[in-house]
Scaffold this active site. Structure first.
Site, PDB file in Angstrom:
ATOM      1  N   GLU A  67      47.143  53.195  67.112  1.00 25.73           N
ATOM      2  CA  GLU A  67      48.451  52.841  67.682  1.00 25.73           C
ATOM      3  C   GLU A  67      48.391  51.483  68.386  1.00 25.73           C
ATOM      4  O   GLU A  67      48.939  51.303  69.463  1.00 25.73           O
ATOM      5  CB  GLU A  67      48.920  53.922  68.666  1.00 25.73           C
ATOM      6  N   GLY A  81      44.632  60.830  59.324  1.00 24.18           N
ATOM      7  CA  GLY A  81      44.160  62.169  59.663  1.00 24.18           C
ATOM      8  C   GLY A  81      44.891  63.212  58.855  1.00 24.18           C
ATOM      9  O   GLY A  81      46.093  63.089  58.619  1.00 24.18           O
TER      10      GLY A  81
END
Lengths: 666, 666
Positions: A426, A179
């Site tokens: 994650e 991102g």
């Protein structure tokens, strides 16, 4: 809360049996946290630059331009208002739009803090703190997600120039997904395989400048861009997830993050004495924030669905009177109230994880690594459990709003689309549960050898009791006792873990056996994690909880949470003999009675989240319940309604209606 | 299949143990159906007007303009190619874009056919068949969804002018949601309360012209527009779902659809002798197509996830070799293969529903209404079961593709967003299961009285046996016997139904009891519907199935379907004593072995769906498996990549980086 003219939900609010203001404090964690949050939410909500309702109508370029505008404006306001770090972080959260700044503050800065030497921190952090540079975290590649050791990007040490040469040797080595990388970032922490001479030294982080600080043009050797549209409208499309390739990009040696490992001027690879376990500490931190975000996302969806379920009426009209509020239907309650209870449950387990992180950090500083594996596994499991449940829960809330939940203006489609990546990033949620299962299998296998299980696995120390104990429930009310619930969940988790461990032990090869049984192992891990959430909710209730009726409401929600889980997973409880079929049925009866107790408090329980209409971003979830006029008003804003007759009528529709298609150019 | 250069999945295809071409015929239903489908798919795929990959980048107006273009072009091609009704319908399906024409052909025309008199049909159908008018189906209102009797729009008979006057008396009476209504339709079948004098005569359908046939401008008294953006990007935003209000709109008396009820010139309300049950026949038809569409949507998602799971590698590299294909992981198989099996299961139950519709129609013509309630409930339940499962299944397939599934170019976000409304329209899925439960409770209550249960409830006739039978499974392989599976599912459904009926019978008020137990009743209905799907799969296997190895594959899939359901719902099976915990565990062991048998055939089993790359619309699901270069290529097409430096850099990003925000106009 916006300007309230008529409160269409006033009647609902009048029925609440508890002090909503006191519950708001409980939800926020403290009076201080509440005040801070409330203040920040209002500042953002009252600022027209932060409007969100037009996101669906903006093309990709305009959408991203708007994100930059918001980010710049937010930063300006943060400076003007002299906000503390914590206030600034809440402020950005209430802007409620995925942006490159999330990665700058959430990944780039922490990476330098965690992996940079003191010298590196002194050089880079001031630039980052002032946003003189914008950074991102470039780890994943087109062909490589979770498996960091599989990364292909290379950083080759050139002893002549004292530099690293960064390269993307294959197409699949292109950095992909980070991102903020695509358009905004000037710098990145890039993960690459370190090569010195012919030797590979594993994957390390390097600070690489990507774009000119003068004109933002990509530097020589750098190919960088956006990876294109993602799920949904608005949602994560405000984020410039990027692709990045390196063609012999050179950086000075001192831009390798060298806190844990160093490369010397001579090209020697040296490991420092900083314990590698520190990175697990960081993961505990990141995952704790994800769990906390899960409770926020779920509670937003539940707030919308609850309010609209109280507004909406369907069927059941008697003698020409009003139809029944859909929140009064048991099927609606049976779907909605467990989600409401889960939002509270996740909130409290998130709170506990904050404590756990502090505890782990203190132990790490004292070089005590004993609890780390268990703490690490536990956060992994809770991240997995809460994000999967929340993603499904948001979509369920959308369905609970009937057809109108499908409208963008309901806010739920965008909330869902923006939330679901949490299940993958994650750590993929299934891989994480396998990590939990690994710890559980290890713990069970050591039970005989006198090793005492620690932390959330401590209950396994009572294996003998839990393998043979019998649930004492004889009537529905018996299920209201916390110790009864706790023991049933402990027995189920223990027995499932032991059964799997026994099956594993009969297999010739442990690793292959683990792979073969992995689907079962995931179920074991989930049972363990559900037990943690239930336990932490029960622990919360043992604390001092001020406010009229507040504790009572939380007790009801805790029971709804536990018993709805018990019903959903009754196969586990029955298969392990942890409860009998009769007791399962009594639990279900008790659950129905609990719904009756939630019902009058439902709207007040979601009011306690204290969300502004701006943050909620949902016509269906408006605080004042004035849904239909606003839905009607919203509709006319669509660009398609700019003209009565749509663009394209003359070219396409008219020739069809006039039977002249053969003459038309299509 | 597009131009195949290198087939990266050739190795996978080489492993298949069955005749894929023969399986294609089984999937399609017949050689004829396959040929037709294959031909239509190729015509659409090869026509550049029908490209879909740019939908995410189009603003709402351009998107809708493009839909009109496609609709007009499709109609032109249908005429040029002289396609039959069936061919045209398949052709439109392969265009794969929700459009106003769906409602014209799927709702407007059938409504006139089903509810219009012969005279009305003769007047309106030719206009509709030639598309000289475009129609939609305006039933739902802003404040009223499923409950037709709650509609507020009025049609008041004016005996002076021999007309009906249509009005929208309240805001909530605005027609809301009808597809094709917003911008394209010239006409609508409008449902309104019939009022004659002061008397209300229930809700009826009226043909109302909405727009001028000369210039498409809305007629006087008509307010019409689009209701705005919906879930996702592309997806259903190509559809002009509309809002419509009437202000004293007058239509001739003969535009009330009068097959079932009439209003005479004198204003008398007359019921015809046409049986009202006919409308149930239509519902059976519509829901049968929804079930069939569920198998298509699910199979598309499964096709993408299966192929990409074979392409993608993650972890497990040994000695620097290739990483493991993710399809080889048991957790992946445990999530993916039951979805694959379900796609086949839904296909076959959809086929059976086609037969059921024919059967019902024949009986209706012979005025035999005896099987209608059961058939109606059964289609309602299967609509609910298959659409809910498919919606969840598509999202699960997206997650099974890891991070890349989140990209628009994976095709899965749009498939999901376009599919989920199926769970709400044509009956909310929970309300439908309550209809099923009602029939089941009635059937159980009549068991003593000698009424023989019919159709899919016939098994309840063996209630005595099913209440006490014991599952005979002693080893894992015993679960492969169809009769064993069937009996376990029958016992579970019967025992759950009987338990609920007994609980109901103890309640003082049956209606209130039904409401109180509705969450349990939904579970009973689901158990019944799962049994139907399992039974129909087993029945399919009793037919003649040609082709090398084809039957064997279907047997494996049938067992995967049944045993994965059994595991997922083992709580039901155990609570009712239909199986023992040991048998549940054996079923799970058997399931794992079955996955090993599916594995080598997985890619071929999705090839058998015969989807073109165009129809699939997924970079991850490409037939040739050449995923990464194409993902990379797609990314650069995003408008954000038009320039290296994004629009807005100078206004927003630069002032921030240069610490000049205080000077910037934001």
């Amino acid at each position: 809360m916006g300007e309230v003219q008529t409160d269409h939900l006033a009647h609902e609010r009048g029925r609440a049996e508890f002090d909503v203001e006191a519950m708001k404090i409980v939800w926020a964690g403290s009076k201080q946290a509440f005040d801070l949050s409330d203040r920040m939410a209002r500042v953002v909500a009252s600022d027209p630059v932060f409007r969100k309702d037009n996101r669906a109508m903006l093309g990709r370029k305009e959408l991203f331009k708007n994100t930059m505008r918001k980010a710049a404006h937010a930063w300006k306001r943060i400076i003007e208002l002299r906000l503390s770090e914590e206030e600034a972080s809440r402020f950005r959260a209430f802007v409620d739009e995925p942006a490159f700044t999330d990665l700058h503050w959430g990944m780039f800065v922490p990476a330098i803090k965690g992996q940079g030497t003191d010298e590196q921190q002194q050089k880079w952090l001031p630039l980052a703190y002032k946003m003189q540079i914008v950074g991102c975290y470039a780890q994943t590649e087109l062909g490589h997600g979770s498996n960091v050791q599989g990364l292909e990007t290379t950083a080759t040490f050139d002893p002549k120039s004292d530099e690293f040469v960064i390269n993307s040797p294959t197409l699949t080595s292109s950095k992909w997904w980070p991102g903020g990388l695509g358009k905004a970032s000037t710098h990145a922490v890039v993960y690459a395989r370190l090569i010195i001479g012919n030797q590979h030294h594993g994957v390390h982080g390097f600070i690489v400048q990507l774009r000119s600080l003068d004109n933002h043009v990509p530097l020589p050797g750098i190919t960088v861009g956006d990876i294109g549209m993602k799920f949904g409208n608005g949602a994560y499309n405000t984020m410039d997830n990027g692709v990045l390739r390196f063609d012999n990009v050179r950086i000075p040696r001192n831009q390798m993050l060298m806190r844990v490992s160093q490369v010397t001027r001579e090209g020697r690879f040296v490991q420092s004495n900083v314990p590698r376990q520190l990175i697990y500490g960081t993961m505990v931190y990141v995952r704790q924030t994800i769990v906390s975000d899960a409770s926020i996302a779920l509670s937003r969806a539940v707030c919308v669905a609850t309010r609209y379920s109280a507004v909406r009426r369907q069927f059941g009209a008697k003698n020409g009177g009003l139809e029944t509020q859909v929140i009064d239907y048991k099927t609606q309650q049976n779907r909605l109230f467990p989600l409401l209870a889960s939002a509270y449950a996740f909130r409290f387990v998130g709170e506990w994880l904050k404590w756990l992180y502090t505890d782990v950090t203190q132990r790490l500083q004292a070089k005590d690594f004993s609890t780390l594996p268990e703490a690490h596994a536990c956060t992994a499991g809770l991240k997995s459990l809460t994000t999967s449940f929340t993603a499904d829960g948001i979509e369920e809330c959308r369905k609970l709003c009937g057809g109108h939940g499908y409208l963008f203006s309901s806010g739920l489609p965008e909330l869902f689309a923006a939330y679901v990546p949490s299940c993958t990033y994650e750590g993929d949620n299934y891989i994480l549960q396998l990590q939990v299962a690994r710890i559980l299998m290890k713990t069970v296998s050591q039970l005989g050898s006198g090793v005492q299980p620690v932390g959330t696995t401590a209950y396994l120390g009572r294996v003998e009791h839990l393998m043979q104990c019998q649930c004492s429930v004889q009537k529905a009310e018996d299920w209201l006792k916390p110790s009864t619930i706790q023991e049933a969940f402990e027995a189920r988790a223990t027995r499932m873990a032991v059964a799997c461990a026994q099956k594993l032990s009969t297999m010739p090869n442990q690793e292959e056996g683990f792979a073969e049984l992995s689907a079962d192992l995931v179920e074991v891990a989930i049972a363990h994690c559900q037990l943690i959430v239930v336990s932490k909710f029960i622990e919360k209730l043992q604390q001092d909880i001020p406010g009229k009726g507040v504790r009572k409401q939380l007790e009801v929600l805790c029971n709804v949470y536990a018993l709805s889980l018990l019903h959903k997973h009754q196969g586990d409880f029955l298969a392990t003999g942890s409860i009998t079929p009769e007791q399962a049925s009594l639990a279900n009866d008790q659950l129905r009675h609990l719904y009756d107790q939630v019902r009058p408090n439902a709207v007040a329980l979601v009011d306690a989240f204290n969300y502004t209409d701006h943050y909620l971003g949902s016509v269906l979830g408006r605080y004042d319940g004035n849904v239909y006029p606003k839905l009607y008003e919203e509709a006319w804003k669509d660009p398609l309604n700019d003209s009565d007759v749509p663009d394209g009528y003359n070219e396409y529709l008219r020739p069809m209606l006039k039977q002249q298609l053969h003459l038309a150019r299509l």
